[in-house]
Design an enzyme around this catalytic site. Sequence first.
Site, mmCIF file in Angstrom:
data_model
loop_
_atom_site.group_PDB
_atom_site.id
_atom_site.type_symbol
_atom_site.label_atom_id
_atom_site.label_comp_id
_atom_site.label_asym_id
_atom_site.label_seq_id
_atom_site.Cartn_x
_atom_site.Cartn_y
_atom_site.Cartn_z
ATOM 1 N N HIS A 421 0.812 -1.215 0.000
ATOM 2 C CA HIS A 421 0.000 0.000 0.000
ATOM 3 C C HIS A 421 0.848 1.269 0.000
ATOM 4 O O HIS A 421 0.623 2.182 -0.791
ATOM 5 C CB HIS A 421 -0.933 -0.007 1.222
ATOM 6 C CG HIS A 421 -1.641 1.288 1.429
ATOM 7 N ND1 HIS A 421 -1.209 2.234 2.335
ATOM 8 C CD2 HIS A 421 -2.722 1.821 0.812
ATOM 9 C CE1 HIS A 421 -2.013 3.278 2.284
ATOM 10 N NE2 HIS A 421 -2.935 3.048 1.372
ATOM 11 N N CYS A 752 35.063 1.972 -24.609
ATOM 12 C CA CYS A 752 34.257 1.885 -23.390
ATOM 13 C C CYS A 752 35.000 2.464 -22.193
ATOM 14 O O CYS A 752 34.528 2.371 -21.067
ATOM 15 C CB CYS A 752 33.854 0.442 -23.111
ATOM 16 S SG CYS A 752 35.252 -0.679 -22.846
#
Length: 796
Positions: A421, A752
Amino acid sequence: MSAPTSCIRWFNELTLADLPLVGGKNASLGEMHKHLAPLGVRIPGGFAVTAEAYREALDESDLWVELHRALDGLDKRDVAALARAGRRCREIVYGARMPRHVETTIREAWREMKGRLGEDLSVAVRSSATAEDLPTASFAGQHDTYLNIHGEEQLLDAVKRCQASLFTDRAISYRIDNGFDHFKVFLSVAVMQMVRSDLASSGVMFSIDTESGHPDVVFITGAWGLGENVVQGAVDPDEFYVHKPTYLKGFRSVLRRTLGDKQVQMVYASGRTREPVINRPTPKADRARFCLSDADVLELAGAAIQIEQHYGRPMDIEWAKDGPNGALYIVQARPETSVSQRNAAQIEEFVLDGQGTPTVRGRAVGARIAVGPVRRVADARQLAAFKPGEVLVADTTTPDWEPVMKTAAAIVTNRGGRTCHAAIVARELGIPAVVGAEHATELLADGAAVTVSCAEGAVGKVYPGELPFHKEVSDLSGLKKPRTEIMVNLGNPELAFQTSLLPCDGVGLARMEFIVNEHIKVHPMAVLHPERIADTAERAAVEKLWAGHADGASYFVERLAEGVGTIAAAFYPRPVIVRLSDFKSNEYAALMGGRAFEPHEENPMIGFRGAARYVHPAYAEGFALECRALKRVRDEMGLVNLKLMVPFCRRLDEARRVLAAMASQGLERGRNGLEVYVMCEIPNNVLLIDEFSELFDGFSIGSNDLTQLTLGVDRDSAIVAESFDERDPGMLKMLKLAVEGARRNGRHSGICGQAPSDHPEIAKYLVGLGIDSISLTPDTVLRTMRMLSDIEAARG
């Protein structure tokens, strides 16, 4: 089946078109009964008490004026006034006499169900409002549910209580916030056969990633017992992910799983208790194992995919497993109304600028950051003291708290998972929440300023004090992609789904080291030979890691496959290049059990690392585990977008031996489209690029190591740090030779290393050379993309 009346409809007589008559929940149950049950999706039987029955009760008793008197002019910001109005409205509705024909029809329907299903029939009685489960307003948790209802009298009372729950404080507040007229929303009731998940498990799943909004996964949570504990956040549930595109291609594999604590379980009450269900502590053995088998997870994922395809939108689904027969049932399905509503053309990112040590950690919800003073709330009586802008800290939250939660800067709970919730409300409100943060109510003091960060991956953190942070919003609507491929460097699987939403071309460097260090935590040789660990306490800690697995090897392979697989799935079908492990010996030694297997080296940076390690007797068995995990990602998970990359490969003979070792483990270059790259980070890789091209499919320049070895600078040394410069003329020549050599041999060239992220001029230089791809840190992708597009446009 008996003929329908104005106050009763059986589920299999309903479709979505009946929403005004039976509300969102009942209409959806009917829709699934009609269209999805024939496809094998199980939905419990039952009937709907229509909204007309609710209206008749109020009409006959002439109670509408009383409801207007309670609600007209209500200021919902006055929590006390809201509570008084809600209480009075519930009294009015519950006190209304049920029309005689409605009562008679409900009793007849109950008897019909009992005749078909047995004398021991029990049902769930659930509210279904006519403005509920809509694509833009879920009303999740606003109205009441009653479980394990037996007998006609209990049923009639539960129906009346559900009708009265149209006026819970939270529902009144929610309608006001969403512009719904209190007197144009009506309450239908679902009477559904109970699935005996009190003897098994239940939970919630989404056909979308709840944090990033990534559409390609089913996210499943579950715990032992009835499902209210998962929905309300009373437990930390197990979590599972399944990748939809590969599932639809026939691959049946759980992408990743996380074991929850599952502290309590809701079961049927026995004896003379007044409550039909109770919570009891979960047995220790059950807390230590998953509440679903892989087969169960995959069956649920298949159901979620079918439901999503039928409704044509991401869905929020509740499920339950029946203990006696082991079958899985769908007990509710509604549109997901939070992350799926985000503007896909905008990327919002919160960045923490300060540093600190978290006071508590839990599961992150919302990918945002907020600051504020702590307000601990133990029960609803303390809500009146809550001030807007405070951080709500509680054991767990309930729907009754929503009017106050809407004013909070952030929410922190001791218990709960990412579908509880508190998490759902936080997403709808756009505030961060850290759920399942054990002992938060003890460790966070009232009034103390804290920073709640959910922007650092799946782990949410609460820091003491107000740390600086900033928000970045990027508009992608007018972004032009350059011809040069722009990829990202990534190591943390927990950031994969969010990062994959960037308009990049894939992952140019997926670092395996992060997964090993953060998610596996143990040296690969230690899981194979724990007997070689001299320290008995350390050996016991290592062996404890793989509790629940067949052995240490299966633990290592599963965790590594899940980490790499998550990154590959997030970017699928874009390429993901994973670099085989590139720890140095000192870094390997720092892992659990690592000291027993690693030599001491004065300069680990150029020592026992990379390709040489994989074929050395001291590590060959560990490398075989890496290969097993990567083979699982490609062959069992179906993530063939995964490419492999060999780091720090000094010599051609070394390359051949590594490729042979990989092939012996089922990773043969070219089989099933497997491409193997090599890091171009040693001068010898550049000098012999023609020869290396015969062995590998592509090159990725590692600028950090290539600069170190070209300039003779130890990049770990602060003393000579000024001499480390990727822009040195010698380095620029090395880059030129590498890119031109790869092109000459028809091989992919990329970079990279850190250089393009730190120095935009390096990126410009590489584009001028015609490099195929540039891989960057995520925070520099959009800036570099715009810059390169401008460069390409200027050159024509």
